[in-house]
Scaffold this motif. Structure first.
Motif, PDB file in Angstrom:
ATOM      1  N   PHE A  92       0.692   6.100   3.332  1.00 22.33           N
ATOM      2  CA  PHE A  92       1.594   6.774   2.642  1.00 22.33           C
ATOM      3  C   PHE A  92       2.991   5.844   2.723  1.00 22.33           C
ATOM      4  N   HIS A  93       3.282   4.706   3.610  1.00 21.66           N
ATOM      5  CA  HIS A  93       4.757   3.644   3.328  1.00 21.66           C
ATOM      6  C   HIS A  93       3.659   2.930   1.602  1.00 21.66           C
ATOM      7  N   LEU A  94       2.767   3.215   1.026  1.00 23.44           N
ATOM      8  CA  LEU A  94       2.747   1.931   0.447  1.00 23.44           C
ATOM      9  C   LEU A  94       3.445   3.131  -0.652  1.00 23.44           C
ATOM     10  N   TRP A  95       4.223   4.486  -0.847  1.00 22.94           N
ATOM     11  CA  TRP A  95       5.793   4.344  -1.779  1.00 22.94           C
ATOM     12  C   TRP A  95       6.363   4.930  -0.669  1.00 22.94           C
ATOM     13  N   ASN A  96       6.748   5.109   0.906  1.00 19.22           N
ATOM     14  CA  ASN A  96       8.036   5.870   1.677  1.00 19.22           C
ATOM     15  C   ASN A  96       7.642   4.232   1.875  1.00 19.22           C
ATOM     16  N   VAL A  97       8.297   3.768   1.723  1.00 24.54           N
ATOM     17  CA  VAL A  97       9.428   2.431   2.367  1.00 24.54           C
ATOM     18  C   VAL A  97       9.059   1.472   1.759  1.00 24.54           C
ATOM     19  N   LYS A  98       7.714   0.678   1.510  1.00 20.00           N
ATOM     20  CA  LYS A  98       7.828  -0.110   0.566  1.00 20.00           C
ATOM     21  C   LYS A  98       7.807  -0.909  -1.247  1.00 20.00           C
ATOM     22  N   ARG A  99       8.051   0.663  -1.271  1.00 24.10           N
ATOM     23  CA  ARG A  99       8.545   1.293  -2.489  1.00 24.10           C
ATOM     24  C   ARG A  99       9.539   2.045  -3.097  1.00 24.10           C
ATOM     25  N   ILE A 100       9.238   3.057  -2.336  1.00 23.66           N
ATOM     26  CA  ILE A 100      10.750   3.666  -1.715  1.00 23.66           C
ATOM     27  C   ILE A 100      11.514   3.302  -0.982  1.00 23.66           C
ATOM     28  N   ARG A 101      12.525   2.820  -1.442  1.00 25.40           N
ATOM     29  CA  ARG A 101      12.954   1.352  -0.094  1.00 25.40           C
ATOM     30  C   ARG A 101      14.569   1.723   0.821  1.00 25.40           C
ATOM     31  N   PRO A 102      14.468   1.544   1.391  1.00 31.71           N
ATOM     32  CA  PRO A 102      16.242   2.179   2.133  1.00 31.71           C
ATOM     33  C   PRO A 102      16.908   0.000   1.274  1.00 31.71           C
ATOM     34  N   GLU A 103      18.309   0.665   0.670  1.00 30.80           N
ATOM     35  CA  GLU A 103      18.882  -0.695   0.251  1.00 30.80           C
ATOM     36  C   GLU A 103      19.271  -1.462   0.993  1.00 30.80           C
ATOM     37  N   ARG A 104      19.302  -1.528   2.398  1.00 34.71           N
ATOM     38  CA  ARG A 104      19.681  -2.381   3.274  1.00 34.71           C
ATOM     39  C   ARG A 104      18.546  -2.928   3.639  1.00 34.71           C
ATOM     40  N   LEU A 105      16.888  -2.776   3.576  1.00 32.25           N
ATOM     41  CA  LEU A 105      15.866  -3.456   3.936  1.00 32.25           C
ATOM     42  C   LEU A 105      15.554  -4.192   2.372  1.00 32.25           C
ATOM     43  N   LYS A 106      15.879  -3.539   1.824  1.00 33.79           N
ATOM     44  CA  LYS A 106      15.722  -4.620   0.365  1.00 33.79           C
ATOM     45  C   LYS A 106      16.080  -5.246   0.221  1.00 33.79           C
ATOM     46  N   THR A 107      16.626  -6.174   0.759  1.00 32.55           N
ATOM     47  CA  THR A 107      17.688  -7.278   0.076  1.00 32.55           C
ATOM     48  C   THR A 107      17.865  -7.513   1.439  1.00 32.55           C
ATOM     49  N   ALA A 108      17.049  -7.581   2.856  1.00 30.34           N
ATOM     50  CA  ALA A 108      17.223  -7.743   3.971  1.00 30.34           C
ATOM     51  C   ALA A 108      16.488  -9.479   4.243  1.00 30.34           C
ATOM     52  N   ASP A 109      17.654 -10.292   4.952  1.00 30.45           N
ATOM     53  CA  ASP A 109      17.393 -11.665   5.451  1.00 30.45           C
ATOM     54  C   ASP A 109      16.857 -11.483   6.705  1.00 30.45           C
ATOM     55  N   LEU A 110      15.522 -12.253   6.529  1.00 28.48           N
ATOM     56  CA  LEU A 110      14.151 -11.874   7.602  1.00 28.48           C
ATOM     57  C   LEU A 110      14.523 -13.406   8.820  1.00 28.48           C
ATOM     58  N   ILE A 131       9.596  10.919   8.180  1.00 21.23           N
ATOM     59  CA  ILE A 131       8.741  11.547   7.229  1.00 21.23           C
ATOM     60  C   ILE A 131       7.234  11.052   7.410  1.00 21.23           C
ATOM     61  N   THR A 132       7.579  10.352   7.016  1.00 22.98           N
ATOM     62  CA  THR A 132       6.013   8.950   7.374  1.00 22.98           C
ATOM     63  C   THR A 132       5.441  10.294   7.944  1.00 22.98           C
ATOM     64  N   SER A 133       5.539  10.016   9.524  1.00 27.70           N
ATOM     65  CA  SER A 133       5.194  10.674  10.535  1.00 27.70           C
ATOM     66  C   SER A 133       4.664  11.868  10.112  1.00 27.70           C
ATOM     67  N   TYR A 134       5.563  12.431   9.507  1.00 27.72           N
ATOM     68  CA  TYR A 134       5.243  13.994   9.561  1.00 27.72           C
ATOM     69  C   TYR A 134       4.311  14.448   8.375  1.00 27.72           C
ATOM     70  N   TYR A 135       4.007  13.595   7.144  1.00 28.74           N
ATOM     71  CA  TYR A 135       3.067  13.825   6.513  1.00 28.74           C
ATOM     72  C   TYR A 135       1.334  13.211   6.844  1.00 28.74           C
ATOM     73  N   ASP A 136       1.266  12.263   7.304  1.00 28.96           N
ATOM     74  CA  ASP A 136       0.454  11.717   7.951  1.00 28.96           C
ATOM     75  C   ASP A 136      -0.343  12.853   8.271  1.00 28.96           C
ATOM     76  N   GLU A 137      -0.447  12.994   9.511  1.00 24.51           N
ATOM     77  CA  GLU A 137      -1.317  14.440   9.708  1.00 24.51           C
ATOM     78  C   GLU A 137      -0.865  15.605   9.073  1.00 24.51           C
ATOM     79  N   LEU A 138      -0.143  15.966   8.726  1.00 32.34           N
ATOM     80  CA  LEU A 138      -0.152  17.565   7.201  1.00 32.34           C
ATOM     81  C   LEU A 138      -0.874  17.104   6.766  1.00 32.34           C
ATOM     82  N   SER A 141      -3.341   6.964   7.290  1.00 31.31           N
ATOM     83  CA  SER A 141      -3.048   8.080   6.365  1.00 31.31           C
ATOM     84  C   SER A 141      -1.182   7.999   6.400  1.00 31.31           C
ATOM     85  N   HIS A 142      -0.726   7.322   7.289  1.00 34.67           N
ATOM     86  CA  HIS A 142       0.608   6.913   7.768  1.00 34.67           C
ATOM     87  C   HIS A 142       0.592   6.104   7.330  1.00 34.67           C
ATOM     88  N   GLU A 143      -0.019   4.237   7.088  1.00 37.00           N
ATOM     89  CA  GLU A 143      -0.266   3.390   6.707  1.00 37.00           C
ATOM     90  C   GLU A 143       0.030   3.966   5.146  1.00 37.00           C
TER      91      GLU A 143
END
Ligand code: ZN
Length: 603
Positions: free
Chosen positions: A278-296, A311-318, A274-276
């Protein structure tokens, strides 16, 4: 054109052979580099350390390569196309790197695909080749197919380098689960020995995936989704990707055919799926600006991991209870355990969840024996702050909006438009939604270290909460109002485990009895009050003494036997119970809130 060809060169030696062909290399000399970290796991891992040989050729002639830094090389200028050949050592059985042996092959692009600098935005082809002895194996990945055989060997495509490294690949004798959720084909590819009840897992996954899609709104942002699951004797982990996720689980986490009940470990595995997802939206598509252009190649800093992981951890169990996989009581038990984990760490008085986020690279990902005293988890406390924000939004808007609305608004305003979320973006959007300032909330609980008013928050949702001493080391809280067993009165003030004949201390609580007596993490307790005690019996043994007693304790520090005078401490109220308050004791608001919170997703 850029083309990578990868094959399991030597499973016994754990070596992948990779060739990289570049049709139009940089005329001034081509720079190639491997990432230092993988998105989703915020730690410098220096994947290039596993490149064991590297050579360049052009038109069958060797070309000179000069190493520039720990992960980059400059290839001398050539007039024709360029070919780089290299070997990668793959012996990290985690979701973050690469692993190859006689049983399976797994890799993330960040471990095996050198980036062609200057051509990051160009499409690339990936040829996955089979090796001898892999009959019956198949390839699982969400890389776009160009032309492959029935087992999945052949040519794949990626739109650019970022896309190339966001599709992990598993090759092995796989078990495939096929199902549909939100009208989209889903699969789980399982490697490793297992005794799984496939139908049971499939029906639970359908509920979870359907739920999250309805939560954010249809149609689904993916056209297919893949869970890659590695089953081992003892392991746990997950990493999110745009169209897939990699999971590592223990064999006993999965339900077997003769099992009907919901075990804690299967519930945890569903929470991970459920956690991973949910990330399909939260972090993979709703992305923090700083990580969007991240230099790896180096660390990237954001204060927002509490939101993207918390927030992902909150919703994974809820989501598990909202979609009907677990009962409300079972969900409250999981949430109570999260509260207990946070309440047991004195580090919550020193580090905020925003601090925890920005220091993920060193403090969170490189935890030592003092971690609980010094830091707080942006996952666990982040989930509680998310719960608090959920309550606060309901309070400020008279129940008109909640965190669900904030997540959907983040999806519409940032995710769907592919705009990065600025550092203050979540607070600003939350305030706009409820029409009130949330400055105090964010100052106290996100950027500050104020104790969370959990009791008030839970009560407003029709949930009873109490903190009490633990029953034993394993007790992390429950969803019961009454305890049948007596809690401990006096404790050691340390975590410990059995090690041979001794009890080894793993961490010492700040200002606790063990620390006051002079004990340290790593010490091996030989005797308590002159007697040998097993770790399993230590809680009960110490409980018979009081803080007025002085107990002699013998322990080895390294190879030196030391004697300590120890006074037990009074057990702290650090274990949480949560329960549904009886219906007839609830106000209308509490009834309404609880139904809205734990019930099915609202449209
Ligand atoms: Zn996560």
């Amino acid at each position: 054109m850029i083309r990578y060809t990868i094959s399991p060169d030597s499973p016994a030696a754990h070596i992948f052979a990779v060739s990289l062909e570049i049709d139009h290399p940089d005329p001034d000399g081509q720079i190639i580099t491997l990432p230092a970290w993988i998105p989703g796991s915020y730690m410098i891992r220096d994947f290039a350390k596993n490149i064991v040989s590297l050579s360049a050729t052009s038109g069958n002639k060797a070309v000179e390569l000069v190493q520039i830094d720990k992960q980059s090389w400059r290839v001398s200028a050539v007039e024709e196309s360029l070919r780089i050949d290299y070997l990668v050592y793959a012996w990290d059985l985690s979701v973050r790197a690469a692993h190859l042996d006689q049983t399976h092959a797994y890799f993330n692009g960040t471990s095996v695909f050198l980036k062609v600098c200057g051509q990051e935005d160009s499409p690339a082809k990936v040829v996955i080749q089979a090796a001898d002895g892999m009959d019956g194996w198949s390839v699982a990945t969400t890389l776009k197919i160009e032309k492959v055989d029935q087992a999945g060997y052949g040519t794949y495509e990626a739109n650019n380098y970022e896309d190339l490294i966001d599709h992990p690949v598993e090759i092995g004798p796989l078990t495939w689960l096929d199902f549909e959720a939100a009208s989209v084909p889903h699969q789980m590819a399982i490697s490793g020995k297992h005794y799984l009840d496939q139908e049971r897992l499939k029906s639970d996954l359908i509920r979870i995936c359907d739920y999250h899609n309805r939560f954010f709104g249809l149609p689904s942002p993916v056209s297919r989704y893949l869970f890659l699951t590695m089953v081992v004797g003892d392991g746990y982990g997950g990493l999110e990707h745009k169209d897939s996720c990699s999971l590592l689980c223990s064999r006993n986490d999965l339900p077997s055919k003769d099992m009907d009940e919901m075990t804690e470990s299967y519930r945890r595995f569903l929470g991970l799926c459920s956690h991973e997802y949910f990330h399909l939206w939260n972090v993979k598509r709703i992305r923090p600006e700083r990580l969007k252009t991240a230099d790896l190649s180096e660390e990237v800093y954001t204060e927002l991991l509490w939101a993207f992981e918390g927030i992902t951890s909150y919703y994974d169990e809820l989501a598990l209870t909202r979609c009907g996989c677990v009962t409300q009581e079972s969900y409250l038990e999981m949430l109570a355990q999260t509260v207990t984990r946070v309440m047991r760490g004195p580090g919550r008085h020193k580090q905020s969840v925003a601090d925890s986020s920005i220091n993920a690279w060193t403090k969170f990902y490189k935890q030592d024996e003092n971690a609980a005293n010094a830091i707080v988890s942006y996952y666990a406390k982040g989930a509680l702050v998310a719960f608090g924000l959920d309550v606060e939004l309901r309070n400020k808007s008279d129940g008109r909006v909640c965190l669900d609305d904030l997540m959907r608004k983040l999806w519409v305003d940032y995710g769907q438009k592919d705009i990065g979320v600025p550092e203050e973006g979540i607070k600003d959007l939350a305030e706009a939604l409820c029409g009130e300032s949330l400055a105090d909330f964010f100052r106290a609980y996100v950027k500050g270290i104020d104790e969370l008013p959990l009791q008030d928050w839970f009560e407003s949702m029709g949930i009873g909460m109490r903190l009490r001493p633990s029953l034993n080391q394993k007790d992390l809280g429950s969803s019961r109002m009454q305890q049948e067993t007596k809690p401990l009165k006096h404790v050691l003030g340390a975590r410990y485990q059995q090690k041979g004949d001794y009890i080894q201390i793993t961490s010492v609580t700040e200002k606790g009895a063990a620390q006051k007596a002079g004990l340290s993490a790593g010490d091996c307790i030989v005797a308590v009050d002159g007697l040998q005690v097993k770790a399993a019996d230590l809680d009960a043994f110490i409980d018979r003494f009081t803080p007025h007693d002085v107990v002699t304790l013998h322990a080895f520090r390294r190879d030196e036997l030391m004697t300590f005078s120890f006074r037990p401490q009074t057990a702290k109220d650090d274990t949480c119970d949560l329960w549904l308050l009886p219906e007839d004791e609830l106000t209308d608001m509490q009834k309404q809130r609880r139904q809205a919170w734990l019930g099915q997703v609202s449209d």
